[in-house]
Design a protein around this motif. Structure first.
Motif, PDB file in Angstrom:
ATOM      1  N   TRP A 145       0.920  -1.281   0.011  1.00 45.65           N
ATOM      2  CA  TRP A 145      -0.075   0.029   0.061  1.00 45.65           C
ATOM      3  C   TRP A 145       0.671   1.035   0.004  1.00 45.65           C
ATOM      4  CZ3 TRP A 145      -4.999  -0.106  -1.391  1.00 45.65           C
ATOM      5  CH2 TRP A 145      -5.863  -1.075  -1.024  1.00 45.65           C
ATOM      6  N   TRP A 192       2.167   2.062  -3.174  1.00 47.17           N
ATOM      7  CA  TRP A 192       1.247   2.601  -4.153  1.00 47.17           C
ATOM      8  C   TRP A 192       1.134   4.218  -4.165  1.00 47.17           C
ATOM      9  CZ3 TRP A 192      -1.293   0.973  -8.551  1.00 47.17           C
ATOM     10  CH2 TRP A 192      -1.573  -0.378  -8.839  1.00 47.17           C
ATOM     11  N   SER A 216      -4.023   5.515  -3.266  1.00 49.45           N
ATOM     12  CA  SER A 216      -3.161   4.756  -3.597  1.00 49.45           C
ATOM     13  C   SER A 216      -3.221   4.614  -5.252  1.00 49.45           C
ATOM     14  CB  SER A 216      -3.335   3.359  -3.069  1.00 49.45           C
ATOM     15  OG  SER A 216      -3.186   3.416  -1.840  1.00 49.45           O
TER      16      SER A 216
END
Ligand code: 2PG
Ligand code: MG
Length: 447
Positions: free
Chosen positions: A306, A309, A343
């Motif tokens: 995460w 991203w 993200s």
């Protein structure tokens, strides 16, 4: 609540069929009291995300373990009887009952392949009972309703060159696709991408590579020792087709990075015999965006990275869509997490990752509310069904990805969109290239 009328589910039958890779899949037919019938054959992926709803397979020796007889038993023994008598025009009700009977969050017990088959076949039967095509029923359920504005036909992304799990690892990245950003109509869009495919085949042939090798989604493929060369060959194809690069046709890439990367940020490029860390990998992708007319990058990083991203959003250029497939797995909670963490700015929507039509629809709504793009997508193992095209139109997704311009399981969806464009005439419009720009929700990160 049981419905005693023409749209009540009267019978649910299922059988084992084959998908486009020759693997078994679940086929289902739902018949309603008034005679309406819905029929669906579910698709199945190869680069399956870890967070997808779980399809049920038999294991054992039959079809190398890919059989779905156990899913079909669960369908006919449990799911079918549970929805019998329900009103098929009430998709939320039918899907809620299916989820309740399965009882697991990822639908693993009866099998997401069994659940989706009933969900789709019921939805299609319900639409038929209403005397309307599925896209129209879905559009009418939109917040604004079907009557507002012109019907939006999705901008296609068409697979031209395949690697990864779709082409026995010819290169590490999975799909290089053509996007006909200059098209004036859906028919024109298809013509453009078909030209790119033919010209790219000729480019490969001139290099002594065989254009006869066709990957899982109908794309071209050839082993290469450099991932960038796969992007380059498609761009060469665009120019060889006499098209203006980035004006008539642009490029999208599905890296499918979970297949060769780790959540810790190591990217192992087998065809180049090298490993990159996350920063070097993202810098490489940023370089591609400078050299090629890339409008969309999918699954640039591992599905569980995460924070990576969020970094990708900063490093990659604003004009390029960042699309989450395995990252979101068509799961509303993961989409919400992605929105909170900023993200990505677009969501790939695969009904079989979700498991029901209703779940997939929630994902579309959640994404659209937050200003994220939506791309309705087929799977590498797909079927002759056309409902995916109706979903893209009915949900005003704006984009669709179904594979290449050949092989019938792919052309079935393109042809359905051609039919809709033909029938709707001036009441429909092709989505424009603006669907690829970064939405404010992600651009805000930089300001
Ligand atoms: C993807 C899909 C379709 P698969 O990764 O986007 O191209 O592939 O169905 O194998 O997951
Ligand atoms: Mg993908």
């Amino acid at each position: 609540m049981k419905a005693r009328h023409a749209s009540a589910i009267a019978s649910v039958v299922a059988w084992e069929a084959l998908d486009s890779r020759g693997r078994p899949t679940v086929a289902c037919r739902v018949q309603l009291g008034g005679g309406a019938v819905g029929r669906a054959i579910v698709p199945s992926g190869a680069s399956t995300g870890a967070h997808e709803a779980v399809e049920r397979r038999d294991g054992g020796e039959r079809y190398d373990g890919w059989g779905v007889r156990s899913a079909i038993s669960a369908l006919t023994g449990e799911l079918g009887p549970a929805v019998a008598g329900l009103d098929a025009t009430d998709r939320a009700l039918v899907d809620a009952r299916l989820e309740e009977v399965d009882g697991t969050p990822d639908l693993a017990r009866t099998g997401a392949n069994a659940v989706l088959a009933v969900s789709l076949a019921s939805g299609l039967a319900g639409a038929q009972a209403l005397g309307r095509p599925l896209w129209h029923v879905l559009a009418a359920a939109e917040p604004g309703g079907a009557a507002t504005g012109r019907t939006l036909l999705p901008m296609p992304m068409a697979n031209i060159f395949s690697g990864g799990a779709h082409a026995a690892g010819a290169v590490d990245i999975q799909d290089v696709l053509a996007v006909p950003v200059g098209a004036e109509s859906f028919a024109h869009a298809l013509e453009i991408v078909a030209r790119v495919r033919a010209a790219t085949a000729a480019v490969l042939q001139r290099r002594g590579l065989s254009p006869a090798l066709v990957a899982d989604e109908g794309g071209l493929s050839a082993p290469m020792s450099d991932n960038e060369a796969a992007v380059g060959v498609v761009c060469e194809g665009i120019e060889a087709a006499g098209l203006r690069s980035g004006v008539d046709a642009a490029v999208a890439v599905d890296l499918a990075a979970s297949q060769f990367g780790t959540a810790e940020g190591r990217y192992h490029l087998r065809c180049e015999d090298r490993e990159l860390d996350r920063a070097d990998w993202l810098a490489r992708l940023a370089g591609w965006c400078e050299r090629y007319p890339i409008v969309s990058l999918e699954d640039v990083l591992h599905e569980d990275d995460w924070s990576g991203w969020a970094e990708a959003v900063k490093v990659l250029p604003d004009h390029c869509q960042l699309l989450g497939d395995d990252l979101f797995a068509t799961h509303v909670e993961r989409v919400r997490e992605g929105i909170d963490r900023r993200s990505a700015n677009a969501v790939l929507v695969k009904p079989n990752q979700a498991g029901t039509l209703t779940r997939a629809e929630h994902v579309v709504r959640e994404a659209q509310r937050a200003g994220l793009g939506t791309v309705v997508s087929a799977r590498s193992g797909d079927t002759e069904d056309t409902w995916l095209a109706d979903l893209a139109v009915g949900w005003r997704a704006g984009q669709i990805k179904v594979g290449s311009t050949m092989r019938s399981e792919r052309t079935a969806k393109w042809n359905r969109l051609l039919e809709l464009e033909h029938d709707l005439g001036r009441k429909a419009a092709l989505a424009g290239p603006e669907v690829f720009g970064r939405s404010t929700s992600v651009s805000e990160v930089r300001t």
